[in-house]
Scaffold this motif. Structure first.
Motif, mmCIF file in Angstrom:
data_model
loop_
_atom_site.group_PDB
_atom_site.id
_atom_site.type_symbol
_atom_site.label_atom_id
_atom_site.label_comp_id
_atom_site.label_asym_id
_atom_site.label_seq_id
_atom_site.Cartn_x
_atom_site.Cartn_y
_atom_site.Cartn_z
ATOM 1 N N ASP A 129 1.062 4.079 -2.828
ATOM 2 C CA ASP A 129 0.934 5.564 -2.593
ATOM 3 C C ASP A 129 2.026 6.592 -3.091
ATOM 4 O O ASP A 129 1.801 7.506 -3.677
ATOM 5 C CB ASP A 129 0.688 5.611 -1.183
ATOM 6 C CG ASP A 129 -0.564 5.419 -0.494
ATOM 7 O OD1 ASP A 129 -1.660 5.053 -1.323
ATOM 8 O OD2 ASP A 129 -0.651 5.034 0.697
ATOM 9 N N LYS A 145 1.703 6.568 -6.659
ATOM 10 C CA LYS A 145 0.561 7.635 -7.170
ATOM 11 C C LYS A 145 0.885 9.041 -6.801
ATOM 12 O O LYS A 145 0.779 9.966 -7.712
ATOM 13 C CB LYS A 145 -0.561 7.330 -6.070
ATOM 14 C CG LYS A 145 -1.902 7.948 -6.543
ATOM 15 C CD LYS A 145 -2.968 7.800 -5.664
ATOM 16 C CE LYS A 145 -4.204 8.592 -5.835
ATOM 17 N NZ LYS A 145 -5.332 8.772 -4.904
ATOM 18 N N ASP A 146 1.692 9.495 -5.759
ATOM 19 C CA ASP A 146 2.288 10.782 -5.682
ATOM 20 C C ASP A 146 3.294 11.333 -6.634
ATOM 21 O O ASP A 146 3.173 12.428 -7.278
ATOM 22 C CB ASP A 146 2.850 10.909 -4.323
ATOM 23 C CG ASP A 146 2.088 10.847 -3.277
ATOM 24 O OD1 ASP A 146 0.675 11.050 -3.302
ATOM 25 O OD2 ASP A 146 2.517 10.690 -1.948
ATOM 26 N N ASP A 196 0.845 -1.305 -0.104
ATOM 27 C CA ASP A 196 -0.160 -0.115 -0.044
ATOM 28 C C ASP A 196 0.957 1.342 0.022
ATOM 29 O O ASP A 196 0.464 2.286 -0.684
ATOM 30 C CB ASP A 196 -1.106 -0.120 1.230
ATOM 31 C CG ASP A 196 -2.137 -0.934 1.008
ATOM 32 O OD1 ASP A 196 -2.314 -1.412 -0.047
ATOM 33 O OD2 ASP A 196 -2.613 -1.365 1.922
#
Length: 678
Positions: free
Chosen positions: A184, A187-188, A180
């Protein structure tokens, strides 16, 4: 008898960059213990100037300052002047680059430092104009004479800062980054992606193969279509761009614009080695023929421009070359004028014009065009009523004509020193090219390069040298040399299955553990415990255009822990990974190779053993697939590697898929093997 007015101590060096300065009126010395000792004995400040052969602003500053007698007079009277080739001495360059960034907030080359006689810096700058240079040197000399305590205090504080910023703090965190967290981070990160032109949303654009290698891996194993689309957009636009030499092959350093059009024209060995690996893997993952063609053209460039007769590779080609008027001009060797193309290409010109944008899109300056593509082959073929293969014939014919014409021009200067670390990157690139494209010539080049490394770059004590020129090596290897060569040798074992390469990689790893290890973090220092240092022993951990030496070593430990499970490599790797968690979590974009490793540790990692007469055919079927989480060992009967022992069954070729040493029942059908590995 030399007709040069001046000759300094650099005349006895082998680096082309240092030799370029051997006839400056500045009394340059190379970085040597006796030079530093002399400075301390005489209490003279050090003026340290660092650059490299293909650095444009280094040449400009040499012309304006270091070739000027008035400037040389100021430098010679007041300083011990030291010239450093950053590619030969990355250990020194790292220290003073950190110093410059602490002092000014930015860095670059030429890197000019004024330091105390013992090497502790207190002033730094990049390019400085002649008038300002004379003025600042005079002020620094006066300051040291009138207020030495002030200078000493500043130098000590700066040295403390140089040590502090390189500390890796041990944390009590015993958890690896989770899936996870990784999701993240990506994604950032994706907020910066230029999804139309590739790379980041900015100029200049650097190619960043380490980042793309991780994202290709991530997109594939996570089935993340957006990430994969971004990777393929980037790789396509780079291969289409002016940053790629469409006539002679090979990539330049970076593009000054957002569309990969106008490059900084220097061509570096390390870029092309890393991109060779990347495009070969991307071809395996996508079967995109553009990538296969790019691989072949990179190798064509390497062979024609950078290959030493015994199999090593030279460092770089300069950005500047002589134009038709005899002036040094950036890119002069590579650019074309429209009237020249019309005259050379004749009836093929209209096709070529559309293919490479001899129009406002491809225009640069001074009537010059930098060849750039902007459309798929099928689009251009349809416009000219051709099949894609007919179009390819026309374009290849044009390429050959332009190549012959370009050969009449003055070539860019060659930096013909050979660096071990960069040759390790090339070796890995060649093994990946052979692995995924299957061309035997690529394997021949890899074997010849590996032979060069073992016969000419290895020391009698089992270690490596960093450099080679004129038949001699003068600098002990750094961690980057061990990391890249071990990786290259592992890659060579996995395509040749000659066990001496995996054994050589193990011996080099053991040498590095003995001489470079930092016991508190598990990481490796950049310099050997046997070599002199200034201010600190660096821990190089951040990935940049080139992966950091420590992230490469961590990946080497992962693979060799599978080939040699009885060694302590797995425990060492675990200690390193835990030491790095905080750094990776805080700055994921600067640790892409560590993220690649993290993904390998999060997902199942397979060890494949192939044993039997038919091992080569079965291995090649597996190897041409993109399987980043797999290592392969193979032999006809019995191998010395643990993975291959006690597995031979007469008249059968079996494939064993193992995980953490535990193996499933043997398989004979490759389709079933691939199904399980995917």
């Amino acid at each position: 008898m030399s007709d040069q007015k001046y000759t300094n101590a650099l005349i006895s060096e082998t680096s082309p960059y240092l030799l370029q300065h051997a006839h400056n009126p500045v009394n340059w010395k190379a970085w040597k213990p006796e030079v530093l000792q002399k400075a301390q004995d005489e209490n003279r400040l050090l003026l340290i100037s660092i650059g490299y052969a293909s650095c444009h602003w280094c040449h400009v500053m040499e012309e304006e300052c270091f070739e000027d007698e008035a400037v040389a007079d100021v430098m010679n009277k007041n300083f011990v002047n030291i010239k450093i080739d950053r590619e030969e001495r990355p250990d020194i360059d790292q220290i003073y680059m950190d110093a410059l960034q602490l002092m000014t907030g930015s860095g670059g080359w030429p890197l000019n430092i004024v330091a105390l006689p013992d090497g502790r810096p207190f002033w730094g700058a990049t390019y400085v104009k002649k008038k300002d240079w004379i003025q600042v040197l005079s002020q620094l000399k006066d300051l040291y004479q009138t207020e030495p305590e002030k200078v000493l205090g500043y130098a000590e504080n700066l040295s403390q800062g140089i040590r502090e910023i390189n500390k890796i703090s041990n944390t009590d965190n015993s958890n690896l980054l989770s899936a996870d967290q990784l999701q993240d981070m990506v994604k950032d990160w994706s907020a910066y992606f230029d999804t139309f032109l590739g790379g980041y949303k900015r100029a200049p654009k650097f190619m960043m193969p380490v980042n793309m290698n991780f994202l290709l891996h991530y997109g594939s194993v996570q089935n993340d279509k957006d990430v994969l689309d971004y990777v393929h957009t980037t790789l396509t636009r780079m291969a289409w761009g002016g940053i790629f030499d469409h006539v002679g092959g090979g990539f330049s350093r970076y593009a000054v614009d957002t569309k990969w059009h106008v490059p900084h024209f220097e061509k570096m060995l390390y870029d092309n080695g890393l991109l060779l690996s990347l495009y070969a893997k991307a071809y395996a993952q996508s079967k995109n023929q553009l990538y296969a063609r790019t691989v072949r053209q990179i190798i064509e460039f390497l062979e024609e421009e950078l290959l030493h007769e015994e199999g090593g590779y030279y460092s770089s080609l300069d950005a500047d070359s002589l134009d038709e008027d005899g002036n040094l001009e950036e890119g002069a060797y590579y650019v074309w004028k429209e009237k020249e193309l019309i005259s050379l290409l004749g009836e093929d010109y209209p096709i070529f014009k559309d293919y490479y944008n001899i129009n406002s899109y491809g225009f640069w300056e001074h009537d010059n065009y930098v060849l750039i593509r902007d459309a798929a082959d099928s689009v251009i073929a349809e416009k000219h009523n051709l099949t894609v293969s007919e179009l390819a014939q026309h374009i290849n014919s044009c390429r050959q004509i332009l190549k012959q014409e370009r050969a009449k021009r003055k070539k860019p200067r060659l930096d013909d020193k050979i660096l071990t670390s960069w040759n390790g990157l090339i070796l890995k690139g060649l093994t990946d090219a052979y692995r995924y494209l299957g061309n035997n010539h690529f394997l021949d080049l890899a074997l010849k390069n590996a032979q060069f490394i073992t016969s000419l770059l290895m020391a009698s004590n089992g270690g490596l040298f960093h450099n080679f020129k004129y038949g001699r090596s003068t600098i002990h290897a750094f961690l980057e040399d061990y990391a890249a060569v071990i990786d290259g040798f592992i890659g060579l074992y996995e395509v040749s299955f000659d066990e001496r390469w995996i054994e050589k990689s193990r011996k080099l790893l053991d040498y590095a553990l003995e001489n470079f290890a930092d016991e508190s973090t598990g990481l490796f220092f950049f310099t050997s415990k046997n070599d002199a240092i200034v201010i600190r022993r660096t821990l190089e951990v951040a990935d940049n255009v080139i992966p950091s030496s420590n992230s490469m070593m961590a990946l080497n430990l992962l693979k060799l822990s599978k080939f040699y499970p009885d060694e302590n490599y797995g425990n060492r790797l675990e200690k390193i990974v835990l030491s790095m968690q905080k750094n990776i979590a805080e700055q994921p974009q600067s640790h892409a190779n560590w993220l690649h490793l993290t993904l390998l540790l999060q997902k199942p990692f397979y060890e494949v053993a192939i044993v039997g007469e038919d091992f080569e055919d079965k291995a090649s079927e597996i190897l041409k697939e993109y399987l980043p989480n797999t290592i392969v060992a193979a032999t006809s009967k019995e191998g010395q590697i643990a993975l291959l022992k006690n597995r031979f069954i007469p008249d059968k070729t079996n494939v064993y898929i193992c995980e953490k040493g535990a193996c499933k029942l043997p398989l004979t059908q490759i389709e079933e093997v691939l199904k399980q590995l995917r």
